[in-house]
Design an enzyme around this catalytic site. Sequence first.
Site, PDB file in Angstrom:
ATOM      1  CG  ASP A  11      -4.887   7.571   2.669  1.00 23.35           C
ATOM      2  OD1 ASP A  11      -4.819   7.288   1.484  1.00 23.35           O
ATOM      3  OD2 ASP A  11      -4.252   7.545   3.547  1.00 23.35           O
ATOM      4  CB  SER A  12      -6.889   3.498   1.009  1.00 18.59           C
ATOM      5  OG  SER A  12      -5.531   3.648   1.241  1.00 18.59           O
ATOM      6  N   GLY A  44      -4.174  -0.894  -3.179  1.00 18.80           N
ATOM      7  CA  GLY A  44      -3.306  -1.403  -4.146  1.00 18.80           C
ATOM      8  C   GLY A  44      -3.290  -2.661  -4.663  1.00 18.80           C
ATOM      9  CB  CYS A  75      -4.920   7.734  -1.675  1.00 16.25           C
ATOM     10  SG  CYS A  75      -4.766   5.940  -2.151  1.00 16.25           S
ATOM     11  CB  CYS A 189       2.159   4.564  -1.146  1.00 17.33           C
ATOM     12  SG  CYS A 189       0.815   4.328   0.106  1.00 17.33           S
ATOM     13  CB  THR A 190      -0.033   9.365   1.525  1.00 18.03           C
ATOM     14  OG1 THR A 190      -1.170   8.586   1.437  1.00 18.03           O
ATOM     15  CG2 THR A 190      -0.228  10.505   0.555  1.00 18.03           C
TER      16      THR A 190
END
EC number: 5.1.1.3
Length: 264
Positions: A11-12, A44, A75, A189-190
Amino acid sequence: MNSKSPILLFDSGVGGLTVLAELRELLPEAPVIYAADMAGLPYGTKSEAEVAARVAGLLGRMAERYEPRLICIACNTASTIALGMVREVLETPIVGTVPAIKPAAAITETGTIGLLGTEATVRQQYVDDLENRFAEGKRLLRYGANGLVALGERKLRGEEVTVDEVASAASGLVLQPGGENLDTVVLACTHFPLLEPELREAFGKDVKFVHGAQGIARRIDHLLSGQKFSRWSKSFAVTTGELQDFERLSGAFEQYGISSLRRF
């Protein structure tokens, strides 16, 4: 398959912990490497080209180093932009994360669905295709609430996050024409499920929230059905950012059996 081979959860930032929580329910003994691209956060606000190059490059290096049995891109932004590209270049099975428009369309009573994601996610053709496929005859309102990502990161670090801050960051969704009819919101969005209590208070008790963490975990469980896991294999987390800042999240990771935090 080597029983020590891990699942790589990428993930980011730390939004993917919402997926890890569901995965631990189904595969409690699976070794997991959680990879957070904190140096690239937030995705984003980046262009499609930037996200695609960064995700493909990092996952290529991580696949080579860790030899995972499966990669989960936890993500929505990374998945809607780079999932196809990464699948083309890596032989490892890859599970993506996409907006839960299908289940939202099935439960809405007013026919008006909200989509809260990052700016990069809500403008993707991938989302257009999901809307056309699963929400025909429904109204989908979209809003890029980039500010919710930072609020989710703050909350996991133990910092105070108020309902007013969350409401302000998400208000652009209901202020659109038709927003008064909204009864179902997709958290695309997680990071956003981390703020679900605040979002529920901000939107009101009549609004339902949908996200894909459970479905992603079930998909991973299905793909790995019959595979063995070594209970002695250690799970750990890595960051592309500063380790000292990442270590402030140690309490959140420990809930899911991860006590070792490292720099990638």
